[in-house]
Design an enzyme around this catalytic site. Structure first.
Site, mmCIF file in Angstrom:
data_model
loop_
_atom_site.group_PDB
_atom_site.id
_atom_site.type_symbol
_atom_site.label_atom_id
_atom_site.label_comp_id
_atom_site.label_asym_id
_atom_site.label_seq_id
_atom_site.Cartn_x
_atom_site.Cartn_y
_atom_site.Cartn_z
ATOM 1 C CD GLU A 106 34.598 -32.962 5.223
ATOM 2 O OE1 GLU A 106 35.592 -32.219 5.021
ATOM 3 O OE2 GLU A 106 33.539 -32.877 4.569
ATOM 4 C CB ALA B 253 27.675 -34.116 7.584
#
Ligand code: NAD
Length: 700
Positions: A138, A74
């Site tokens: 993440e 992302a």
């Protein structure tokens, strides 16, 4: 064909290109530096899929990355902005892939991380170049994968291996990914050729594997135990537990509901302070080594170190570990032997833990040449002094180094507090003198304060920032002042701890409150570990400059006067059983505290944990603001890096300056003013804080 081949292509957005190779379409992510999945990338890939699926001349589709990697995930700069949630989301893109009757292959080179791997997991097939790394990191940002990773990965590689990958955040290399079933093939040659062939060979198949449709069995997996195993002190503990929740959801829920649950948990984390703090640190750590001033980094081959004590030995190991040849100089044979023996012992402990083999131990030792002859330092490009913390001793050493070291060599001091300019002034090359303030243990701690003197050359600074990174440190450039950034801030922090003792808190309560806040250690246990005599010497040195009207706690001095210097004397703020580092309450100290309070006319009272945390933290914040205001630190985020990596400040709170921002700068100033009203002069607010609040700013 190669990934950089410029076959006729067209732009689908600013960041995605589309090209035809025979009967296959290639969708290139082209969003430097790591093809982050920002809104334009998602839109471009979605459009490319629609084009390829509608084109009767296309039988198969490959998604590949331009530049150094497939996709780094992302675009975290877009988090908490409208672009992050602009349609199509990654989930929509993957739905389009899964609905495609034409095979979609992810061609993975470099790395596929986070959203990049989630995109690949959504593809029917994954072909990786040998050496590529695939992972879901993440958790390092206090998040869970939010694009289906926690739902698809367990379906592909099994619940436990998926949990391990998601909770650790550690990537697999292509070979391990193949063995785990995460990729379908590893390409040794040209990746795009391999991926195109792989895709076209499967174009005739009636259907293609879709990870989200695979059955998932959680037989025997104890999710409660997995949650309980998370270290509560880990900076990303919340995210690790949420990762278990997500994977458990994958085993209980149909895919759509599982994806919803993952997204719900992701959204909650992304809005939370802990993930914001970790993302702040991620950028802060990247930013820290950048310095203005335009110096050019030179080459460092040989490194010389003076002093084989606690710090010199650790610094020698740090350089040797990174492959540097080191000469370690001591003033006498006994000290040199002790230093080398300790280095050997430390390496053997690492080997006993299985982190280094015997050959590794010997190779590292072989790179450290012990010496009693200062002339041996003559060829060194960088010399680091780590002798006693005494200005006269350091100045004598620098005079000798100036005479011996080759022209162009950098002369660095590891001083914790002394004035670099006074040291530089003893040499004929003040532009070559710099502070390299390592933290103990120097082979472990990641922080390095690089202290620029008034005359330190820009090239010398650039060289030191570069070399620091080569030995795995995070360098932070700081200016000359008493204690630089980290130790200067400790002065106020310890001052408040001393006042709180007098006002009614016990050492255990102060340390307990601050460790529950998240500090790795409380301030008093830390003083015992570092050696109370060192601070005592500093207080004595600075006594003449201490304003007489300001309150001063004598507790620490009185403890030292009894010869109690902390762990090294088995007594300081606490007492220690022989061979133990466990701090035990000591009535002697309670007596000293009561006596100091009585002498200062203080009526002791119950002190709350909240007050302890507030006063100790705001003391850090206020001094940090002064440091930024004076230009001693380049930026507020550097102060945060110093505290998280050098002083055990909880990463999940982002560092003292970020913490103040989460409290709100106006609220922080208000609290400091309230403390000033009650406790007086020490609490004069930093001018920078006042200015920032006047301007209505929310960050420093
Ligand atoms: P130490 O006492 O463990 O080691 C100092 C070593 O220097 C001794 O082995 C001594 O024999 C040697 N030495 C003294 N004079 C010498 C000379 N003229 N030539 C060669 N060797 C000489 O001390 P340390 O804790 O390693 O601290 C060294 C420096 O690092 C100090 O300036 C200290 O402030 C700084 N420092 C210490 C720490 C820490 O946590 N210990 C952290 C950061 C910086």
């Amino acid at each position: 064909m190669s990934l950089t081949a410029t076959s006729p292509s067209r732009d689908l957005s600013d960041t995605v290109r589309y090209a035809l190779h025979g009967r296959a379409a290639v969708i290139f992510l082209d969003n430097p530096p790591v093809n982050g999945l920002g809104d334009t990338v998602r839109r471009g890939v979605h459009e490319g899929l629609a084009l390829a699926r509608a084109d009767a001349g296309v039988d198969a589709i490959v998604i590949a990355g331009a530049g150094k990697a497939f996709c780094g995930g992302a675009d975290i700069r877009q988090f908490n902005t409208p672009a992050a949630t602009a349609r199509p989301m990654l989930r929509d893109v993957i739905a389009a892939i899964e609905a495609s009757g034409k095979p979609v292959v992810a061609a993975i080179h470099g790395f596929a991380l986070g959203g990049g791997l989630e995109l690949a997991l959504g593809c029917h097939y994954r072909v990786a170049q040998a050496g590529a790394r695939l992972g879901l990191p993440e958790v390092n940002l206090g998040l869970v994968p939010g694009g289906g990773g926690t739902q698809r990965l367990p379906r592909l590689i099994g619940v436990l291996p998926a949990l391990e990958m998601i909770q650790s955040g550690k990537p697999l290399d292509a070979a391990a990914a193949l063995a785990a079933g995460l990729v379908d093939a590893v390409a040794e040659g040209d990746l795009l050729d391999a991926a195109l062939s792989y895709a076209l060979e499967r174009a005739h198949l009636a259907s293609h594997p879709v990870a989200s449709r695979r059955a998932l069995s959680a037989d025997g997996v104890d999710f409660s135990a997995a949650r309980a195993r998370v270290n509560p002190k880990a900076r990303n503990a919340i995210a690790q537990r949420a990762a278990v929740d997500c994977v458990e959801a994958a085993t209980r829920l149909p895919i759509e509901a599982g994806l919803d649950e993952e997204r719900r948990l992701f959204d909650a984390l992304v809005e939370g302070d802990a993930s914001k703090a970790l993302r702040h640190l991620f950028f802060a750590e990247k930013e820290a080594p950048r310095v203005s001033g335009g110096g050019r980094a030179g080459e460092v081959g040989r490194v010389g170190i003076l002093g084989a004590g606690t710090m010199g030995g650790g610094i020698a190991m740090a350089f040797s570990n990174a492959g540097y040849s080191v000469t370690l100089y001591e003033r006498d044979q006994a000290a040199l032997d002790r230093g080398m023996a300790l280095i050997r012992k430390n390496y053997e402990i690492t080997a006993a833990k299985g982190k280094l083999d015997a050959a590794g131990v010997e190779a590292r030792l072989a790179r450290i040449a012990p010496s009693l002859d200062l002339q041996d330092l003559a060829p060194a490009d960088l010399v680091i002094e780590a002798v006693f913390e005494d200005m006269a001793v350091k100045q004598a050493v620098f005079r000798q180094l100036d005479a011996v070291c080759k022209p162009g060599a950098i002369l660095a001091t590891n001083t914790s507090r002394l004035n670099i300019d006074e040291i530089a002034a003893c040499t004929a090359r003040p532009e070559a003198v710099i502070g390299l303030h390592f933290f103990s243990p120097a082979n472990v701690m990641k922080l390095l304060e690089v202290v620029r003197g008034a005359r330190t050359g820009a090239d010398v600074i650039a060289t030191c920032m570069a070399v620091a990174q080569k030995i795995g440190k995070i360098p932070v450039l700081v200016g000359v002042c008493e204690g630089f950034v980290g130790n200067r801030m400790l002065t106020g922090y310890w001052r408040e701890a001393g006042f709180l003792l007098e006002e009614g808190a016990s050492p255990q309560q102060i340390d307990g409150a601050l460790t529950r806040f998240g500090m790795a250690m409380g301030p008093l246990a830390m003083a015992d570990l570092a050696g109370m005599d060192i601070n005592w010497a500093t207080r004595k040195r600075l006594a003449p400059t201490r304003p007489a009207h300001l309150r001063y706690s004598k507790v620490a001095d009185r403890i030292c006067e009894l010869g109690r210097f902390g762990q090294k004397t088995q007594a300081g703020y606490y007492r220690y059983e022989p061979g133990s580092r466990q701090p035990l309450p000591d009535p002697v100290v309670d007596g000293i505290i009561e006596e100091c309070a009585r002498e200062a006319g203080i009526v002791r009272r119950p002190v709350s944990d909240e007050e302890i945390v507030e006063r100790c933290m705001l003391a850090l914040v206020n001094e940090g603001a002064r440091i930024i205001e004076e230009g001693i630190a380049q930026r507020a985020s550097d102060v945060d890096v110093v505290y998280v990596h050098g002083y055990g400040f909880p990463g999940a709170r982002g560092g003292p300056m970020f913490y103040a921002q989460t409290l709100g700068l106006a609220a922080t100033l208000e609290k400091i003013r309230a403390l000033q009203r009650v406790h007086g002069g020490h609490w004069a607010p930093a001018a920078l804080l006042e200015h920032r609040v006047e301007e209505g700013a929310t960050v420093f």
